[in-house]
Design a protein around this motif. Sequence first.
Motif, PDB file in Angstrom:
ATOM      1  N   GLY A 254       0.827  -1.208   0.000  1.00 15.98           N
ATOM      2  CA  GLY A 254       0.000   0.000   0.000  1.00 15.98           C
ATOM      3  C   GLY A 254       0.857   1.251   0.000  1.00 15.98           C
ATOM      4  N   MET A 255       1.903   1.259   0.864  1.00 15.29           N
ATOM      5  CA  MET A 255       2.814   2.393   0.927  1.00 15.29           C
ATOM      6  C   MET A 255       3.583   2.525  -0.388  1.00 15.29           C
ATOM      7  SD  MET A 255       2.504   4.181   3.580  1.00 15.29           S
ATOM      8  CE  MET A 255       3.782   5.067   4.450  1.00 15.29           C
ATOM      9  N   PHE A 256       3.832   1.394  -1.022  1.00 16.79           N
ATOM     10  CA  PHE A 256       4.575   1.398  -2.283  1.00 16.79           C
ATOM     11  C   PHE A 256       3.771   2.116  -3.368  1.00 16.79           C
ATOM     12  CE2 PHE A 256       6.380  -0.718  -6.073  1.00 16.79           C
ATOM     13  CZ  PHE A 256       7.706  -0.415  -5.847  1.00 16.79           C
ATOM     14  N   PHE A 257       2.476   1.818  -3.433  1.00 19.09           N
ATOM     15  CA  PHE A 257       1.604   2.517  -4.390  1.00 19.09           C
ATOM     16  C   PHE A 257       1.540   4.007  -4.057  1.00 19.09           C
ATOM     17  CE2 PHE A 257      -0.466  -1.683  -5.374  1.00 19.09           C
ATOM     18  CZ  PHE A 257      -0.115  -1.681  -6.709  1.00 19.09           C
ATOM     19  N   THR A 258       1.503   4.309  -2.763  1.00 18.43           N
ATOM     20  CA  THR A 258       1.504   5.712  -2.350  1.00 18.43           C
ATOM     21  C   THR A 258       2.744   6.412  -2.895  1.00 18.43           C
ATOM     22  OG1 THR A 258       0.420   5.039  -0.312  1.00 18.43           O
ATOM     23  CG2 THR A 258       1.363   7.248  -0.363  1.00 18.43           C
ATOM     24  N   GLY A 259       3.896   5.764  -2.715  1.00 19.87           N
ATOM     25  CA  GLY A 259       5.152   6.317  -3.211  1.00 19.87           C
ATOM     26  C   GLY A 259       5.105   6.497  -4.718  1.00 19.87           C
ATOM     27  N   ALA A 260       4.557   5.497  -5.405  1.00 23.44           N
ATOM     28  CA  ALA A 260       4.492   5.558  -6.864  1.00 23.44           C
ATOM     29  C   ALA A 260       3.718   6.792  -7.312  1.00 23.44           C
ATOM     30  CB  ALA A 260       3.835   4.292  -7.405  1.00 23.44           C
ATOM     31  N   VAL A 261       2.586   7.017  -6.648  1.00 29.22           N
ATOM     32  CA  VAL A 261       1.721   8.141  -7.009  1.00 29.22           C
ATOM     33  C   VAL A 261       2.446   9.474  -6.809  1.00 29.22           C
ATOM     34  CG1 VAL A 261      -0.246   9.378  -6.076  1.00 29.22           C
ATOM     35  CG2 VAL A 261      -0.477   6.985  -6.694  1.00 29.22           C
ATOM     36  N   LEU A 262       3.179   9.593  -5.694  1.00 30.43           N
ATOM     37  CA  LEU A 262       3.861  10.854  -5.392  1.00 30.43           C
ATOM     38  C   LEU A 262       5.042  11.077  -6.331  1.00 30.43           C
ATOM     39  CD1 LEU A 262       3.721  10.684  -1.503  1.00 30.43           C
ATOM     40  CD2 LEU A 262       2.265  11.985  -3.038  1.00 30.43           C
ATOM     41  N   VAL A 263       5.765   9.993  -6.642  1.00 30.59           N
ATOM     42  CA  VAL A 263       6.894  10.112  -7.563  1.00 30.59           C
ATOM     43  C   VAL A 263       6.382  10.506  -8.950  1.00 30.59           C
ATOM     44  CG1 VAL A 263       8.669   8.781  -8.758  1.00 30.59           C
ATOM     45  CG2 VAL A 263       8.434   8.579  -6.293  1.00 30.59           C
ATOM     46  N   GLU A 264       5.247   9.938  -9.340  1.00 25.85           N
ATOM     47  CA  GLU A 264       4.658  10.278 -10.636  1.00 25.85           C
ATOM     48  C   GLU A 264       4.380  11.772 -10.748  1.00 25.85           C
ATOM     49  OE1 GLU A 264       1.139   8.127 -11.424  1.00 25.85           O
ATOM     50  OE2 GLU A 264       2.163   6.218 -11.664  1.00 25.85           O
ATOM     51  N   VAL A 265       3.919  12.345  -9.655  1.00 25.68           N
ATOM     52  CA  VAL A 265       3.585  13.765  -9.683  1.00 25.68           C
ATOM     53  C   VAL A 265       4.832  14.589 -10.001  1.00 25.68           C
ATOM     54  CG1 VAL A 265       2.811  15.711  -8.282  1.00 25.68           C
ATOM     55  CG2 VAL A 265       1.618  13.526  -8.138  1.00 25.68           C
ATOM     56  N   VAL A 266       5.965  14.240  -9.367  1.00 23.02           N
ATOM     57  CA  VAL A 266       7.196  14.995  -9.583  1.00 23.02           C
ATOM     58  C   VAL A 266       7.689  14.838 -11.022  1.00 23.02           C
ATOM     59  CG1 VAL A 266       9.597  15.272  -8.878  1.00 23.02           C
ATOM     60  CG2 VAL A 266       7.854  14.771  -7.169  1.00 23.02           C
ATOM     61  N   PHE A 267       7.605  13.611 -11.544  1.00 24.77           N
ATOM     62  CA  PHE A 267       8.162  13.357 -12.871  1.00 24.77           C
ATOM     63  C   PHE A 267       7.137  13.535 -13.990  1.00 24.77           C
ATOM     64  CE2 PHE A 267      11.233  11.184 -10.206  1.00 24.77           C
ATOM     65  CZ  PHE A 267      12.420  11.528 -10.816  1.00 24.77           C
ATOM     66  N   ALA A 268       5.935  14.010 -13.653  1.00 26.31           N
ATOM     67  CA  ALA A 268       4.859  14.147 -14.638  1.00 26.31           C
ATOM     68  C   ALA A 268       4.686  12.842 -15.415  1.00 26.31           C
ATOM     69  CB  ALA A 268       5.131  15.308 -15.589  1.00 26.31           C
ATOM     70  N   TRP A 269       4.805  11.750 -14.708  1.00 19.50           N
ATOM     71  CA  TRP A 269       4.603  10.433 -15.321  1.00 19.50           C
ATOM     72  C   TRP A 269       3.096  10.253 -15.532  1.00 19.50           C
ATOM     73  CZ3 TRP A 269       8.061   7.153 -17.247  1.00 19.50           C
ATOM     74  CH2 TRP A 269       7.706   5.834 -17.478  1.00 19.50           C
ATOM     75  N   PRO A 270       2.687   9.875 -16.734  1.00 18.85           N
ATOM     76  CA  PRO A 270       1.247   9.914 -17.030  1.00 18.85           C
ATOM     77  C   PRO A 270       0.471   8.740 -16.443  1.00 18.85           C
ATOM     78  CG  PRO A 270       2.469   9.142 -18.934  1.00 18.85           C
ATOM     79  CD  PRO A 270       3.484   9.471 -17.891  1.00 18.85           C
TER      80      PRO A 270
END
Lengths: 323, 314
Positions: A254-270
């Motif tokens: 669950g925390m891993f998905f949380t991290g993924a979402v936040l990292v995506e925001v920084v890198f504008a990952w779609p």
Amino acid sequence: MSARYLLRRLAQVPPSALLILVVTWLLLHLAPGDPLIALAGQYGDEAYYTAMRERFGLDQPLPQQLATYLGNVLQGDLGTSYVRGRPALSVVAERLPATLLLASTALVLSTTVGVALGVLAARLGGGRADVSVRVSTLTLYAMPAFWLAQLAVLGLAYRLGWFPIQGMTDARRSLSGLAAVGDVFHHLLLPAAVLAAGELALNVRLVRTGLLEAARSDYVRTARAKGAPGHRVLYHALRNAMLPVVTVLGNRIGMFFTGAVLVEVVFAWPGVGRLLLTSAQSRDLPVLLAVFLVVAGAVLVVNLLVDLLYTRLDPRISYAARD
Amino acid sequence: MRPVTDAVPAPAADVAARAAGVRAASPTSRRGRPELRRPAVLATPGGVLGVVLLTSAVGLALLGPVVVGDRPFASVAAPLQAPSAAHVMGTDDLGRDVLTMVVHGLRTSLVIAVGVVAIAGVIAVCVGALAGSHPGSLDDLLMRGTELVQVVPRFFLAVVVVALFGARVSNVVLLLGVTSWTWTARVVRAETLSLRQRAFVEAARSFGAGQTYILRRHIAVSVLPTALVMLSVCASGAVLIEAGLGFVGLGDPDVVSLGSLASNAQRFLRSAWWLTLFPGAALLILILGINLVGDALGDAGSARLGPVGLGSTR
């Protein structure tokens, strides 16, 4: 792995899923604001309100409303996005592949590199090395994912120019075939590494502790006494040391998905992360709910897989003995 | 962390056990119970670093406003000034002092950590002790329930709750509190199960102590060190989730969130590095401090747990 274990483990999934759905329904129901006002406006007359109530089932008793909600969700109907005017589930589904690509790459990185570094760190032994390994892994683990991402963009992308700053593909070039795959990979590397960092640090610790403990165990001493070559001994010890890695993975998904979402925001990952950000800003509730339900479903599935993997790794585990 | 067990008066059974000459060896306390003395946490370099980091983060949060004032949202200088003597951490795009915002952001994080730990701790100890002291169907029921709560992805649920109920700190604390207790409860349950068989608990029972008394005076106190380790994990998780909420723009608009600061910095990543560096560093110091102290507490606990076991008077 016995069929009985598999069945009992599978039987645990529906109650969890049901609980999650009931909780979301309760939250929706308890939230401030009358859905009728939202649907029919503040100045409707009584006849109009009654008609709207009937049309949306708001005149039904609560258990009936819950049943309708559950029925809709099970049919994949999570409502319509306020902003996009399309089914919320399909809005989330189209962002899912990018997130899964990022998350799975990070998972592969954190496991392979983490275990390898853990083995190396175990070679260092205890004492002085112990402190530095501990403090450095805990530091990496404690770094908020989005901050590490920003630092990586600042240092490695802006300053050094080794990586693209954001996005999934280079919009200035139209590539095809292998070149396109290479382009995505180039864009993927930095966000995946950032996302992997925390779990990687945790894995280094777990593997190292496991191996150091194993080094003192009877079975390793026996293997050494028999004259088994070093890599055989390591294999034996590593198999046991991998158990906590697998458990922790299940617990932290669950925390891993949380991290993924936040990292995506920084890198504008779609991926889902960007969607979550824009939907949060516009309070697009159906999409936020759909993201929650999809992630919750994914966590349930991953937990199931982890448990099954666990029983394969450690044949001593049976349903009855586990707790 | 130190006075946790010191505050509890010595229960009758242990006094009796001591009078009978059953005395603990040095690792356990004079009361035959583990004691979190300062040296235990400070025994390792990691523990020392943890205490230093945690103290500085908490100190900055508690005493910082005396120096920087309590108006974090006030525009005090030209926008986007690099760090200087007047503004040690620079200013943001609205001319607000970054140091002031970081201090107030730390306060928010601290409120979140303390609030969540308080709620989660109470639930965890109740569920864990109840399950551990009633093996059988109640234990089964509680543990299945715990597993159900455990799989809920907290950050995403928090996003939904904040969108529905508003981005207030109290909402976040409440939500994270009622969803973050599961690991601690499992640990408390396991400890309770093993403690039930211990000599000092049986001694208390033989003196006619009731179930509630034993739970409160013996089990609760003995379980505390282990529970604290799990609660430290829970605290750092809660701080991270709140920061994450701030980062996606769902922070409480009335208070400063370190995550919102980092989110704001995203727009000026190239031109104003200080907007990114300091809020994140503050988060890191707080979280690393909590983790290192938790780690050291765990080490102190497992050293005691050793072959004799937690709180044994043998």
